[in-house]
Design an enzyme around this catalytic site. Sequence first.
Site, PDB file in Angstrom:
ATOM      1  NE  ARG A 208      -3.729   0.614   0.387  1.00 39.05           N
ATOM      2  CZ  ARG A 208      -4.855   0.753   1.107  1.00 39.05           C
ATOM      3  NH1 ARG A 208      -5.444  -0.315   1.620  1.00 39.05           N
ATOM      4  NH2 ARG A 208      -5.384   1.942   1.297  1.00 39.05           N
ATOM      5  CD  GLU A 237      -2.710   2.977  -5.708  1.00 39.51           C
ATOM      6  OE1 GLU A 237      -3.695   2.211  -5.840  1.00 39.51           O
ATOM      7  OE2 GLU A 237      -1.588   2.565  -5.385  1.00 39.51           O
ATOM      8  CG  HIS A 254      -2.698  -1.203  -6.476  1.00 35.82           C
ATOM      9  ND1 HIS A 254      -3.177  -0.373  -5.483  1.00 35.82           N
ATOM     10  CD2 HIS A 254      -2.651  -2.438  -5.913  1.00 35.82           C
ATOM     11  CE1 HIS A 254      -3.422  -1.079  -4.391  1.00 35.82           C
ATOM     12  NE2 HIS A 254      -3.105  -2.339  -4.627  1.00 35.82           N
TER      13      HIS A 254
END
Length: 382
Positions: A208, A237, A254
């Site tokens: 993360r 994001e 991601h």
Amino acid sequence: MNILYESSIPNGADYFTSLGNAKSFDTGALQPGDLTDCDYLAVRSTTPVTASLLAQAKQLKMVGTATAGINHIDTDYLDNQGINWSSAGGCNAIAVAEYVVSILLKAYQSNKIQPDRITVGIIGAGHVGTALSRLLQSLNISYVLNDPPRQEAGDNRSFVSLEEALSCEVISLHIPYIKDGKYPTANLIHAEHLASLLPHQLFINACRGEVVDEAALKARLQKDNAPTAVLDVFWHEPDIDTDLLNSLWFATGHIAGHSIEGKLRGTQLIYEAFCQARKQPTLLQMDDFLAMPMPIDFMPRDPSVEALSYNELTQLLLSIYDIAEDDRIFRQIMAESNKFAAYRKAYRVRREFNAYTLRLSGVVSEGILRQLTGLGFTLETL
């Protein structure tokens, strides 16, 4: 049994219509009124499950997320309401571990590391960190683990301090994003840690973005003596700081866990959780939906040795997954406009090592056979 499932869940219709009256909803379209007669709800991380969303869900029995993370679900509210919930923890662990291995092999190709002379500091020893440690063991690459919560809970593996993990030649982050509690991870890797990183170190974040002080990382990478950094995750994001990309060796959007198997495994785990809650048999398996890739003919240069060379491993494993291709596509898309979310949604087909059968000709040593099976391959002797 009425089931609502997010349309982006892989093979959701196949799995959930086998259990009852199943209806899909598009990401961002779910409203409280849609849940009045819903018994089971299946989502991905793109659907926040909050008290306000569930205000009219009077007969809801269970919420399942087909993702490893649960930050998008108000689990406290569900617990207080007596609503069961389940996540697909570990569904993407193998894919993320293979993503890190691809980085290491690219670093070897680029003479940034010598795999037999480094130690990888794995920060976070959950599903992903454990999967990575197993791959590293098969690759004969040393590693250490850092995970205070698991260490305190009595995990019998050997652990090191955060500082020791951060001193390793390669640092790989695999921790959840936790804002508070005894072991918060928000900005766990802060400016002081980043300032201590050395030019020969390789820093990888595939968990993360919020666990790293991104502003401090950006500043550190712009200095002459900066470490090498690879990021798959970012703050804010999908509206990320695109200026940061210029300072990264590899950058992806991601997708570290976005293998076909990783995504489908998430569906499988939630399907199984629903079956268990309903006390009915699990009839569907992932193999029902996965096409097997063509076998790979592979013969070690010296089949009598006990381990493959790093050149052989690099050639084999990067032929299956090469991070450089994802980096190229990501940078091209982000240069045109910020299409972070679209990039993830339209991510290319990627298979895990365990999808492939290696066809070996002749006699191969037990050491090489163990190494290849440890990496996940199925072996076939011709």
